[in-house]
Design an enzyme around this catalytic site. Structure first.
Site, PDB file in Angstrom:
ATOM      1  N   GLU A  88      47.778  32.076 -37.173  1.00 49.43           N
ATOM      2  CA  GLU A  88      46.445  32.568 -37.906  1.00 49.43           C
ATOM      3  C   GLU A  88      45.520  32.711 -36.534  1.00 49.43           C
ATOM      4  OE1 GLU A  88      46.932  31.038 -42.284  1.00 49.43           O
ATOM      5  OE2 GLU A  88      46.440  29.362 -40.684  1.00 49.43           O
ATOM      6  N   CYS A 101      38.103  32.686 -33.406  1.00 52.49           N
ATOM      7  CA  CYS A 101      38.879  31.328 -33.142  1.00 52.49           C
ATOM      8  C   CYS A 101      40.402  31.844 -32.954  1.00 52.49           C
ATOM      9  CB  CYS A 101      38.801  30.443 -34.234  1.00 52.49           C
ATOM     10  SG  CYS A 101      39.670  28.863 -34.369  1.00 52.49           S
ATOM     11  N   CYS A 108      52.171  22.969 -33.470  1.00 51.40           N
ATOM     12  CA  CYS A 108      51.442  22.318 -32.589  1.00 51.40           C
ATOM     13  C   CYS A 108      52.227  21.165 -32.368  1.00 51.40           C
ATOM     14  CB  CYS A 108      50.094  21.894 -32.884  1.00 51.40           C
ATOM     15  SG  CYS A 108      49.053  20.843 -31.731  1.00 51.40           S
ATOM     16  N   CYS A 112      48.564  15.221 -34.489  1.00 54.82           N
ATOM     17  CA  CYS A 112      47.346  14.604 -35.099  1.00 54.82           C
ATOM     18  C   CYS A 112      47.421  14.358 -36.914  1.00 54.82           C
ATOM     19  CB  CYS A 112      45.915  15.151 -34.994  1.00 54.82           C
ATOM     20  SG  CYS A 112      45.815  15.492 -32.977  1.00 54.82           S
ATOM     21  N   CYS A 115      45.344  16.775 -39.215  1.00 50.06           N
ATOM     22  CA  CYS A 115      45.335  18.285 -38.977  1.00 50.06           C
ATOM     23  C   CYS A 115      46.543  19.009 -39.577  1.00 50.06           C
ATOM     24  CB  CYS A 115      45.200  18.308 -37.330  1.00 50.06           C
ATOM     25  SG  CYS A 115      45.184  20.034 -36.988  1.00 50.06           S
ATOM     26  N   GLY A 156      47.584  24.882 -32.405  1.00 50.67           N
ATOM     27  CA  GLY A 156      48.072  24.743 -31.070  1.00 50.67           C
ATOM     28  C   GLY A 156      47.110  23.732 -30.088  1.00 50.67           C
ATOM     29  N   SER A 186      39.229  24.064 -26.492  1.00 51.77           N
ATOM     30  CA  SER A 186      39.118  22.743 -27.330  1.00 51.77           C
ATOM     31  C   SER A 186      40.517  21.999 -26.972  1.00 51.77           C
ATOM     32  CB  SER A 186      38.946  23.018 -28.496  1.00 51.77           C
ATOM     33  OG  SER A 186      38.711  21.794 -29.413  1.00 51.77           O
ATOM     34  N   ASN A 285      38.110  18.480 -43.233  1.00 52.16           N
ATOM     35  CA  ASN A 285      38.612  19.238 -44.328  1.00 52.16           C
ATOM     36  C   ASN A 285      39.946  18.727 -44.831  1.00 52.16           C
ATOM     37  OD1 ASN A 285      36.516  21.459 -43.880  1.00 52.16           O
ATOM     38  ND2 ASN A 285      37.221  21.558 -41.789  1.00 52.16           N
ATOM     39  N   CYS A 328      38.126  24.448 -39.591  1.00 54.37           N
ATOM     40  CA  CYS A 328      38.934  23.407 -38.536  1.00 54.37           C
ATOM     41  C   CYS A 328      39.953  22.626 -39.320  1.00 54.37           C
ATOM     42  CB  CYS A 328      37.791  22.507 -37.922  1.00 54.37           C
ATOM     43  SG  CYS A 328      36.577  23.008 -37.294  1.00 54.37           S
TER      44      CYS A 328
HETATM   45  N1  SAH Z   1      44.566  21.303 -30.317  1.00 52.88           N
HETATM   46  C1  SAH Z   1      43.008  21.816 -29.779  1.00 52.88           C
HETATM   47  C2  SAH Z   1      42.692  22.805 -30.453  1.00 52.88           C
HETATM   48  C3  SAH Z   1      42.485  22.736 -32.003  1.00 52.88           C
HETATM   49  S1  SAH Z   1      40.744  22.776 -32.353  1.00 52.88           S
HETATM   50  C4  SAH Z   1      42.007  20.267 -30.225  1.00 52.88           C
HETATM   51  O1  SAH Z   1      42.654  19.556 -30.978  1.00 52.88           O
HETATM   52  O2  SAH Z   1      40.974  20.509 -29.858  1.00 52.88           O
HETATM   53  C5  SAH Z   1      40.775  22.472 -34.111  1.00 52.88           C
HETATM   54  C6  SAH Z   1      39.630  21.396 -34.299  1.00 52.88           C
HETATM   55  O3  SAH Z   1      39.542  20.908 -35.777  1.00 52.88           O
HETATM   56  C7  SAH Z   1      39.844  20.062 -33.471  1.00 52.88           C
HETATM   57  O4  SAH Z   1      38.465  19.593 -32.976  1.00 52.88           O
HETATM   58  C8  SAH Z   1      40.573  19.345 -34.433  1.00 52.88           C
HETATM   59  O5  SAH Z   1      40.495  17.906 -34.304  1.00 52.88           O
HETATM   60  C9  SAH Z   1      39.705  19.780 -35.733  1.00 52.88           C
HETATM   61  N2  SAH Z   1      40.174  19.352 -36.973  1.00 52.88           N
HETATM   62  C10 SAH Z   1      41.596  18.999 -37.158  1.00 52.88           C
HETATM   63  N3  SAH Z   1      42.045  18.696 -38.284  1.00 52.88           N
HETATM   64  C11 SAH Z   1      40.778  18.675 -39.073  1.00 52.88           C
HETATM   65  C12 SAH Z   1      40.479  18.474 -40.567  1.00 52.88           C
HETATM   66  N4  SAH Z   1      41.373  18.134 -41.291  1.00 52.88           N
HETATM   67  N5  SAH Z   1      39.037  18.536 -40.655  1.00 52.88           N
HETATM   68  C13 SAH Z   1      37.956  18.811 -39.766  1.00 52.88           C
HETATM   69  N6  SAH Z   1      38.371  18.915 -38.471  1.00 52.88           N
HETATM   70  C14 SAH Z   1      39.708  18.774 -38.110  1.00 52.88           C
END
Ligand code: SAH
Length: 345
Positions: A88, A101, A108, A112, A115, A156, A186, A285, A328
């Site tokens: 996406e 974006c 990935c 985390c 996420c 990713g 990021s 989120n 995000c």
């Molecule tokens: N892997 C890279 C790129 C992904 S960016 C990274 O981690 O930076 C996606 C962003 O959304 C990251 O800052 C991640 O930590 C954040 N994110 C992930 N899950 C989220 C959630 N449930 N709510 C808000 N932000 C989230």
């Protein structure tokens, strides 16, 4: 794997178009990059050559679905790759410009917990062409609005796919014409990747998804922290900052009672201040695999004010696209209907 339209370098394209004069190669190269055209729309190029290019260099992305929210201001696009994997990208329109974006991997491997992409696991790295094409498609979609910014905040971990991501960055900058500072990488904190980034000459912007500034909590939220703990991360960021003289952003998804307490603010303050970093607070989120709730709006404001009182710059990021799972951490490239893999001959 199929070589797609944006996988070739300029010299590889010249080789492919062997026998064509140099200016033709330029017309094709500039046409598909800086003018964001499909080969079929390269009207200054003879028709036979256009169709030859279409056949030799197929597109990497097949559109499957597009959903929008915020009155059309946020658009999520679901794409299928030539081997059937899904990804996406998200387009955010502002008054006179747009930001795209992009994803750097299908899925990935960073796992985390909060996420959605981490919850589905890793499919594969994206090629340079698959990344670049997301930007081109966004530019085509945006029409008169210029795509001025590219953020590697889709699916990713970009620094786990360094080589392909970096050639995409060079192409986005040099051939599509988006300024290096308007390209943000990021990372969840892949230290060797940050070290490699420090060696590059293009001064891209760096954002780090921190979420916790003590190892115990961070190990739990972002398992990569067990490999590259906060002390190592801080050192790599300090070196990056010294080499580039750029301000780093720290991303912090606010989770009730987990990382929105006064203690958490103090720990974050102590991490961010020596780096002179800017903190972006993102209300958590919702994702299918994580049940903890987002911080309350008043806790977020209190947290921001506390950080400011420690001399740390912090902003609360307005959330876009939550109702279409485009915000995000919500990208998971899910299909509601089964689409058969493209047949290959
Ligand atoms: N892997 C890279 C790129 C992904 S960016 C990274 O981690 O930076 C996606 C962003 O959304 C990251 O800052 C991640 O930590 C954040 N994110 C992930 N899950 C989220 C959630 N449930 N709510 C808000 N932000 C989230």
């Amino acid at each position: 794997m199929v070589i797609t339209r944006y996988d070739l370098s300029r010299s590889e394209l010249a080789e492919l178009l062997e026998g064509e004069p140099n200016y033709r190669v330029d017309q094709v190269w500039d046409g598909i990059h800086s003018q964001h055209r499909d080969p079929a729309d390269l009207t200054n190029v003879p028709k036979e050559l256009r169709s030859a290019i279409e056949t030799l260099l197929p597109a990497a992305l097949t559109p499957l679905r597009e959903v929008s929210s915020d009155n059309g201001g946020t658009v999520k696009q679901l794409w299928q790759l030539n081997d059937g994997h899904l990804l996406e990208s998200v387009l955010m329109h502002y008054r006179d410009r747009s930001t795209v974006c992009v994803s750097s991997q299908a899925g990935c491997a960073m796992a985390c917990s909060f996420c959605a992409t981490g919850q589905i696991g890793f499919d594969r790295h994206l090629t340079t062409g698959e990344i670049v094409e997301q930007v081109i498609r966004a530019a085509q979609h945006s029409g008169d609005k210029r795509v001025s910014n590219v953020v590697f905040m889709g699916m990713g971990e970009p620094l786990a796919n360094f080589d392909n991501v970096w050639s995409a960055v060079e192409r986005i900058n040099g051939d599509i014409g988006i300024g290096a500072r308007k390209i943000t990488i990021s990372t969840v904190g892949v230290v060797p990747g940050i070290e490699r980034l420090t060696q590059q000459s293009l001064p891209v912007s760096l954002a780090v998804s921190l979420h916790a500034a003590n190892d115990k909590t961070r190990n739990h939220l972002a398992p990569i922290n067990r490999t590259y703990p906060l002390r190592k991360l801080a050192e790599a960021l300090q070196n990056y900052r010294r080499a580039k003289n750029r301000r780093i952003s720290l991303e912090w998804a606010m989770m009730s009672e987990i990382n929105d307490t006064d203690d958490a603010a103090r720990e974050l303050g102590a991490f961010a201040r020596p780096l002179n970093a800017h903190v972006n607070l993102i209300p958590l989120n919702p994702t299918p695999g994580y049940s903890n709730s987002a911080s309350r709006p008043d806790s977020i404001v209190r947290f921001r004010d506390l950080l400011e009182s420690f001399g740390v710059n912090a902003t609360i990021r307005s959330n876009r696209g939550t109702e279409i799972d485009a915000a995000c951490g919500q990208l998971r490239a899910e299909q509601t209907v089964t689409v058969s893999k493209r047949s290959k001959h």
